[in-house]
Structures are given as C-alpha cells and as structure tokens.
Design a protein around this motif. Structure first.
Motif, short mmCIF file in Angstrom:
data_model
loop_
_atom_site.label_atom_id
_atom_site.label_comp_id
_atom_site.label_asym_id
_atom_site.label_seq_id
_atom_site.Cartn_x
_atom_site.Cartn_y
_atom_site.Cartn_z
N LEU A 87 39.98 10.29 70.23
CA LEU A 87 41.10 9.41 69.89
C LEU A 87 41.19 9.19 68.38
O LEU A 87 42.29 9.24 67.79
N LEU A 88 40.05 9.01 67.73
CA LEU A 88 40.04 8.81 66.28
C LEU A 88 40.50 10.07 65.55
O LEU A 88 41.30 10.00 64.62
N GLY A 89 40.01 11.22 66.00
CA GLY A 89 40.44 12.48 65.37
C GLY A 89 41.92 12.75 65.57
O GLY A 89 42.60 13.26 64.67
N SER A 90 42.43 12.40 66.75
CA SER A 90 43.85 12.59 67.02
C SER A 90 44.72 11.70 66.14
O SER A 90 45.86 12.06 65.81
N LEU A 91 44.21 10.53 65.77
CA LEU A 91 44.97 9.63 64.89
C LEU A 91 44.90 10.07 63.42
O LEU A 91 45.89 9.99 62.69
N LEU A 92 43.73 10.55 62.98
CA LEU A 92 43.53 10.85 61.57
C LEU A 92 44.05 12.22 61.14
O LEU A 92 44.51 12.37 60.00
N SER A 93 43.97 13.19 62.02
CA SER A 93 44.34 14.56 61.63
C SER A 93 45.81 14.67 61.19
O SER A 93 46.10 15.25 60.12
N PRO A 94 46.78 14.15 61.92
CA PRO A 94 48.16 14.24 61.44
C PRO A 94 48.41 13.51 60.13
O PRO A 94 49.22 13.94 59.30
N LEU A 95 47.71 12.39 59.92
CA LEU A 95 47.87 11.67 58.65
C LEU A 95 47.33 12.49 57.48
O LEU A 95 47.85 12.43 56.37
N THR A 96 46.28 13.27 57.74
CA THR A 96 45.72 14.11 56.69
C THR A 96 46.68 15.23 56.31
O THR A 96 46.91 15.49 55.11
N THR A 97 47.25 15.90 57.29
CA THR A 97 48.21 16.96 56.97
C THR A 97 49.46 16.39 56.30
O THR A 97 50.03 17.02 55.41
N MET A 98 49.86 15.19 56.70
CA MET A 98 51.00 14.56 56.04
C MET A 98 50.71 14.30 54.56
O MET A 98 51.56 14.51 53.69
N THR A 99 49.47 13.89 54.25
CA THR A 99 49.09 13.66 52.87
C THR A 99 49.12 14.95 52.06
O THR A 99 49.55 14.96 50.90
N MET A 100 48.71 16.06 52.64
CA MET A 100 48.74 17.34 51.93
C MET A 100 50.18 17.74 51.59
O MET A 100 50.46 18.22 50.49
N HIS A 101 51.10 17.53 52.52
CA HIS A 101 52.51 17.81 52.22
C HIS A 101 53.02 16.89 51.12
O HIS A 101 53.79 17.31 50.25
N GLY A 102 52.61 15.62 51.15
CA GLY A 102 53.05 14.69 50.12
C GLY A 102 52.54 15.06 48.74
O GLY A 102 53.25 14.89 47.74
N LEU A 103 51.32 15.58 48.66
CA LEU A 103 50.78 16.00 47.36
C LEU A 103 51.55 17.16 46.76
O LEU A 103 51.56 17.34 45.54
N HIS A 104 52.20 17.95 47.59
CA HIS A 104 53.01 19.06 47.11
C HIS A 104 54.48 18.68 46.95
O HIS A 104 55.31 19.54 46.71
N GLY A 105 54.80 17.42 47.11
CA GLY A 105 56.17 16.97 46.91
C GLY A 105 57.09 17.21 48.09
O GLY A 105 58.30 17.01 47.97
N ASP A 106 56.56 17.66 49.23
CA ASP A 106 57.38 17.93 50.41
C ASP A 106 57.42 16.68 51.30
O ASP A 106 56.77 16.61 52.34
N THR A 107 58.21 15.71 50.87
CA THR A 107 58.24 14.44 51.61
C THR A 107 58.83 14.61 53.00
O THR A 107 58.33 14.03 53.97
N VAL A 108 59.88 15.41 53.11
CA VAL A 108 60.52 15.60 54.42
C VAL A 108 59.55 16.26 55.39
O VAL A 108 59.40 15.84 56.54
N LYS A 109 58.85 17.30 54.92
CA LYS A 109 57.89 17.97 55.79
C LYS A 109 56.74 17.03 56.16
O LYS A 109 56.19 17.14 57.25
N ALA A 110 56.39 16.15 55.25
CA ALA A 110 55.31 15.22 55.55
C ALA A 110 55.69 14.31 56.72
O ALA A 110 54.88 14.09 57.63
#
Length: 200
Positions: A87-110
């Motif tokens: 349950l914890l991994g399922s909650l954290l993993s999508p937030l991590t990938t969203m942060t990677m998109h945000g670091l590249h300026g892809d807000t919509v993809k995040a």
C-alpha cells in the motif's frame, strides 16, 4: 591692278558677319538629355537565424528507476507486513514519477501520470481477483490475487510511464517554482518511517 574701294570691303565684311549670325540663329538649340537616374539599390533584409526547437530527450530511465525503487523499497523494508508495504509503495511510486516529470518542466504529463498510475495499480488488483478467484475459491484467494495484481499493475504503470510520457526537455537548471512532491522512506528497527515532502 584695280584698287577696291573702301566701302566695298566694309560691305563684304558686314555681309559675312550677318550671314554667320543668321546661321547661328537658325541652328536648333541642342537640349541636353536629362541624366538617367539610377534606381536605388534595394536593401536586403538581414537573414534571420532559424529558431531551433528545444531539444527533446528521453528521461524515462529517471522515472523508471525512481518509480520502481519507491514501489519495491517499502515491500523490502516491511517484510513482516507485506500488505502495508504494498500500500505504501503504491502511494509513493506515482508521486515519484510525477516529480520527475515536474523537474523536466512537463507539468501536464506530471498530472496525467498520477491518476494513470493509480488506475493501473487498482485495476491490476481488481482484474487479478476477478480472474483468479471464484465464489467457491479458498479463503485468502482474493487477498493473494489482489496483492499479485497490484504488483503487476504498479510495474506496468512505471514501464508505461517511462515509455510513453517521459519525452521532453532536459532537466531545468533552476529549482522548479511550481508545487513539487517527493516521497521519503527511512528504515527503522522493526519497520520504516515514510513521509512526503515538497515545495509550494
């Protein structure tokens, strides 16, 4: 030899002068042709340098590694309680990938990545439970099927995110000024502490 009378010589001189004056008067006045005006040389506009589009790179290895690590790490740390780890991994993993998109300026993809990942994780668990278990199945079948299906759904979500969404510009040189989240997991004796940090 006969001498010419003075008046005769004067008459001849006068006649010659009058004739030359009348000839000069009868000659048409030459008009000078107007000088040709040269057309102005057209000024060529300076050539514009072509605007090169921003480079497009694949940064899927960042989302793949970070998303998979945040999905597997809680499972490894919480061996005594695999359900809580999943349950914890399922909650954290999508937030991590969203942060990677945000670091590249892809807000919509995040913002697209997060609901897509959660839907694949939940859908994997529900689909596995439906396929594996029937009303007459053994006790615990649904729990085991949901556990397996969520793991497969989470792995599929990370791979799909890296393959389809992780295309864009290089990472921004400055820290992003928009909201960004990042998860953290700290191992502790007998368990682990998880949290979410961010900038707003």
């Amino acid at each position: 030899m006969a001498k010419l009378r003075p008046w005769f010589g004067r008459s001849c001189l006068l006649a010659v002068l009058l004739g030359s004056l009348s000839a000069a008067a009868d000659e048409p006045t030459r008009q000078l042709a107007p000088a040709r005006q040269l057309a102005p040389t057209p000024q060529l506009a300076p050539a514009r340098r072509p605007i090169s589009p921003p480079p497009v790179i694949w940064y899927g290895w960042e989302t793949l590694v970070s998303g998979a690590a945040m999905f597997v790490l809680p499972l490894a740390l919480l061996k005594n309680d695999p359900g809580a780890g999943l349950l914890l991994g399922s909650l954290l993993s999508p937030l991590t990938t969203m942060t990677m998109h945000g670091l590249h300026g892809d807000t919509v993809k995040a913002y697209v990545s997060v609901p897509l990942s959660y839907a694949m994780i939940a859908g994997g668990g529900a689909l596995a439970a439906k396929l594996e278990c029937s009303p007459g199945s053994k006790q615990g079948c649904v729990a085991n099927a949901v556990f397996t299906g969520m793991i497969l759904g989470g792995a599929s979500a990370v791979v799909l995110d890296a393959a389809a969404l992780a295309w864009g510009a290089p990472a921004l040189p400055d820290a992003p000024k928009k909201a960004a989240f990042w998860p953290s997991v700290v191992p502790l004796p007998g368990g682990a502490a998880a949290g979410i940090g961010g900038t707003f």
